[in-house]
Design a protein around this motif. Structure first.
Motif, short mmCIF file in Angstrom:
data_model
loop_
_atom_site.label_atom_id
_atom_site.label_comp_id
_atom_site.label_asym_id
_atom_site.label_seq_id
_atom_site.Cartn_x
_atom_site.Cartn_y
_atom_site.Cartn_z
N THR A 124 14.44 34.14 45.04
CA THR A 124 14.88 32.93 45.74
C THR A 124 15.33 33.31 47.14
OG1 THR A 124 17.22 33.13 45.14
CG2 THR A 124 15.78 32.03 43.55
N SER A 125 15.37 32.32 48.05
CA SER A 125 15.79 32.59 49.42
C SER A 125 17.21 33.16 49.45
CB SER A 125 15.71 31.33 50.27
OG SER A 125 14.37 30.98 50.49
N ASP A 126 18.08 32.61 48.61
CA ASP A 126 19.46 33.11 48.58
C ASP A 126 19.51 34.59 48.16
OD1 ASP A 126 20.49 30.74 49.41
OD2 ASP A 126 21.13 30.04 47.43
N GLN A 127 18.72 34.93 47.15
CA GLN A 127 18.69 36.34 46.71
C GLN A 127 18.15 37.24 47.83
OE1 GLN A 127 16.31 35.79 43.12
NE2 GLN A 127 18.01 36.51 41.86
N LYS A 128 17.08 36.79 48.47
CA LYS A 128 16.49 37.61 49.55
C LYS A 128 17.50 37.86 50.65
CE LYS A 128 11.86 35.65 48.91
NZ LYS A 128 10.81 34.81 49.53
N VAL A 129 18.20 36.79 51.06
CA VAL A 129 19.16 36.93 52.16
C VAL A 129 20.28 37.89 51.76
CG1 VAL A 129 20.94 35.71 53.48
CG2 VAL A 129 18.66 34.69 53.21
N GLU A 130 20.76 37.75 50.54
CA GLU A 130 21.86 38.62 50.10
C GLU A 130 21.41 40.08 50.05
OE1 GLU A 130 23.68 37.26 46.49
OE2 GLU A 130 25.43 38.60 46.78
N ILE A 131 20.21 40.30 49.54
CA ILE A 131 19.68 41.67 49.44
C ILE A 131 19.40 42.26 50.82
CG2 ILE A 131 17.68 43.02 48.65
CD1 ILE A 131 17.65 41.24 46.14
N ILE A 132 18.82 41.46 51.70
CA ILE A 132 18.51 41.96 53.06
C ILE A 132 19.80 42.30 53.80
CG2 ILE A 132 17.69 41.20 55.34
CD1 ILE A 132 15.40 39.71 53.78
N LYS A 133 20.80 41.44 53.66
CA LYS A 133 22.07 41.70 54.36
C LYS A 133 22.69 43.01 53.86
CE LYS A 133 25.48 38.62 53.88
NZ LYS A 133 26.21 37.37 54.20
N LEU A 134 22.68 43.18 52.55
CA LEU A 134 23.27 44.39 51.98
C LEU A 134 22.46 45.63 52.33
CD1 LEU A 134 25.57 45.38 50.15
CD2 LEU A 134 24.05 45.07 48.18
#
Lengths: 285, 285
Positions: A124-134
């Motif tokens: 999901t977009s939320d998962q992608k953003v969280e993973i990319i940020k981390l």
């Protein structure tokens, strides 16, 4: 572990092969990707997802991405201006084969593409953003690159234990912790599970580094691929040097037990993850 | 343009200052960030958002991110193994001041942090993912890094016009197009508007490069900061060399008119964006 490793060995080059780019760049990128590491980071991520009883398929892009970042860091670390290594796992380093310019660019390319692969995955977009940020934080100036800079700054100096832990925590620990947490994000872990898995990752990262230093003193030359004692000859600050060999072993036991305690407390099906952690820490090469 | 430039000059260092990292790394990153460019890419992004009548504030992180990527590419391009430049905009290059290792690492750090900044912004998750995917593609092996590799591969060769356009389109064009499209994504542009803005960006990118080559032949030494004719002395393939000076000027006119046609067709309030494009293409340095 062999299954996971084979999966990554098969999937990882495909991401690079499908991008239109100059042949020289592709060759240099694939050379280091194929140079074969233990794939510890992607294995940890996949094993974490599996420990939650989730299918590992959707974690493959992020698992390949973290291995691409690990690979880029090795290419740049080996450059003449950095560690100036001619050999890596018994093979000539990237710049020895393709020249320094191509080595710098293939590292840059692997780093950059890793973020595209996550953004292009089926999470999901939320998962992608969280993973990319981390991932960006763990690999960037506040993470791996910062640790590498601190390591270079501290060369040929007697480091304090605090400084040594800072370097290891950033240079290798952050990407290991990322791998576990990314697995937890993909598997929709609860906050408490994430926090236990973060502790697990941090203690395991330290255990990994301490065991590496111990191997350098006690290891079998043929298995570790370098002469035992090479750290000491290079004036490198290590755990055995700062704490004595027995002190380092005690510290290893402490961190490894803490890691397993938190893994257990996370309440996930941790058997396979635990044996992977044991393999990483108790390896003989 | 001056307002946008000042805004970026003020906001960009703040992203770096707030991360905990070794002082040596921070200094090296900030040195090149402060070395002062024209900030063309962030200005294009902000002007695009404004052309849709939207507040530019929410575009600031992505605008700073693309400038960080541009800055990293200059640091790595200047390295001895690449273009081996001692000066950039009249100041010593990063590696001349901080050494090669710190220059490589500060480039890596800027590249990595740029993705964190977008992921950490106030855009929606869908917008962040779309922008990150496009930025990684535009800057990676299928974009800027690929163009840089092709440029190195083609050095000291007589290039075909096709090859020369490939290099420019990838090495500089992709990030310029990204800047415009990211603005469109942030401003919720329609598909048709995006497609016109993409054409605008591509033609403007080519105009930018052709005008650069013409400046090298006709420019005022003091304004362009290098001796006119330096490309010819370096055996570099350029538009005037492949097409004659008049041919290059004709090509510039063609691409610039196409750019303006598409900008107009996008139906946005394009006055300011148009004068920025004119400034970029008609600049005398």
């Amino acid at each position: 572990m062999t299954t996971y490793k084979k999966l990554i060995d098969k999937e990882l080059p495909l991401f690079i092969e499908k991008v239109e780019m100059p042949d020289t760049l592709r060759e240099a990128m694939l050379y280091s990707i194929h140079a074969g590491g233990k794939r510890i980071r992607p294995i940890l991520m996949l094993a974490t997802v599996e420990a939650f009883g989730q299918p590992i398929e959707k974690a493959i892009p992020a698992a390949c991405a973290v291995e691409m970042i690990h690979t880029y860091s090795l290419i740049h670390d080996d450059l003449p201006a950095m560690d100036d290594d001619d050999l890596r796992r018994g093979k000539p380093t990237n710049h020895k084969v393709f020249g320094e310019a191509a080595a710098i660019l293939s590292g840059d390319a692997l780093l950059t593409q890793s973020f595209e692969i996550i953004a292009d995955s089926s999470l999901t977009s939320d998962q992608k953003v969280e993973i990319i940020k981390l991932l960006a934080h763990s690999a960037g100036p506040g993470g791996m690159v910062g640790g590498q800079m601190a390591d270079l700054d501290g060369e040929k100096q007697e480091l304090t234990l605090e400084k040594l832990e800072y370097i290891h925590h950033h240079k290798t620990g952050k990407l290991l912790v990322f791998s576990v947490i990314a697995g937890a994000i993909i598997a929709h872990a609860s906050d408490s599970q994430r926090s236990h898995l973060k502790e697990f990752g941090e203690h395991m990262g330290l255990s990994f580094q301490i065991s590496d230093d111990i191997l350098d003193v006690e290891g079998d030359q043929e298995k570790i691929g370098k002469s035992p004692g090479s750290d000491e000859n290079n004036d490198k600050s290590t755990y055995p040097k700062l704490l004595t060999l027995d002190g380092a072993k005690e510290k290893l036991t402490f961190h490894f037990e803490e890691a397993l305690k938190h893994l257990s407390a996370s309440g996930i099906d941790h058997e396979r993850l635990q044996s992977i952690a044991k393999f990483i820490v108790e390896r003989d090469h």
